[in-house]
Design an enzyme around this catalytic site. Sequence first.
Site, PDB file in Angstrom:
ATOM      1  N   GLU A  89       0.824  -1.202   0.000  1.00 53.19           N
ATOM      2  CA  GLU A  89       0.000   0.000   0.000  1.00 53.19           C
ATOM      3  C   GLU A  89       0.859   1.254   0.000  1.00 53.19           C
ATOM      4  OE1 GLU A  89      -3.056  -0.032   2.998  1.00 53.19           O
ATOM      5  OE2 GLU A  89      -3.225  -2.217   2.879  1.00 53.19           O
ATOM      6  N   CYS A 323      -2.839   0.977   7.995  1.00 55.88           N
ATOM      7  CA  CYS A 323      -1.905   0.293   7.117  1.00 55.88           C
ATOM      8  C   CYS A 323      -2.192  -1.205   7.062  1.00 55.88           C
ATOM      9  CB  CYS A 323      -0.488   0.540   7.606  1.00 55.88           C
ATOM     10  SG  CYS A 323       0.717   0.337   6.299  1.00 55.88           S
TER      11      CYS A 323
END
Length: 348
Positions: A89, A323
């Site tokens: 990501e 996250c």
Amino acid sequence: MRIHDIRQRLTALGAGPKHTARVLRLWSQAQPQDSGKRRLEDFMPQRVREGLPALSADLQALAKLRAEHIGEDGSSRLLVELIDGQTVESVLLPRDGLCVSTQVGCAVGCVFCMTGQSGLLRQLGSAEIVAQVALARTRRVVKKVVFMGMGEPAHNLDNVLEAIDLLGTGGNIGHKELVFSTVGDPRVFEQLPRQTVKPALALSLHSTKPALRAELLPRAPRIDPEALVEEGERYARLTHYPIQYQWTLLDGINDNDEELDGIVRLLKGKYAVMNMIPYNQIDGLPYQRPSWEKAAAIARTLHRRGVLTKLRHSAGQDVDGGCGQLRARVSATEQPVAIVRRAAQAAR
């Protein structure tokens, strides 16, 4: 792929140092290789020119956009597919920032982080780290890069430092706008001062109590919070950038008066900024986000007591911004995800 590999490939084609620097500069800035007023054939060796299309294709393949979730706060969470099919990501942040990943997964195992649930799958090469920046720059201006995405940068130190060196030179990112985040690996304090490009440093603190910090960060180096702050202070005085201390606020765990007293004891008078970040809620984990009012009161109290404190809006709350959350959700379904906007935003 590492940046070193790209340099070797260009050298094998007959590129000199200036040619190689130009190729890397344009790639890291997401500019076409034929950019500029001068024609390539006027200064670039023929074999290099002939090899550029294949090299550019290989560089583009290092990081491909698989999904983008756009938040109402101006953030945009990118799910990036790597050449082997693994995903990481990146997050485009408000005010021209970008958060990048340095590993697929993470070995530290922070108990409140989704990334830590999967463990470490593999390291990212330095070229894969820069490729995230190049990809993001095709979508938005990027003037700041923070190494706070998936992974512990200190566990992939050589690749991260190689990426930082390119971004801080050819990538046109100011040195203090490159932020290296770590739980406190001693190798960081040994190597960062030796670098030509010295990034700003963010230290994940989360508790002033050694036992609680070890519980929250189970595989972080066993360094006492006081010793960690002293190491940070030395680096801050060397670089003239304040240390950014990261503190994820967990309701009922590290948001009490005893912790506030500990923060004042450790940080008052230090060249430091305390970033208070209310926890980004994750389904299946037992931790809660404190109310905004409580978090604001904590920040005001610390500020009044002599610790420069910033209460951060954790970017992407409305798009599973924690996250690892987007990666976990997509991996579970194994369905390609298109660009997603919240209905309210799409209706504007």
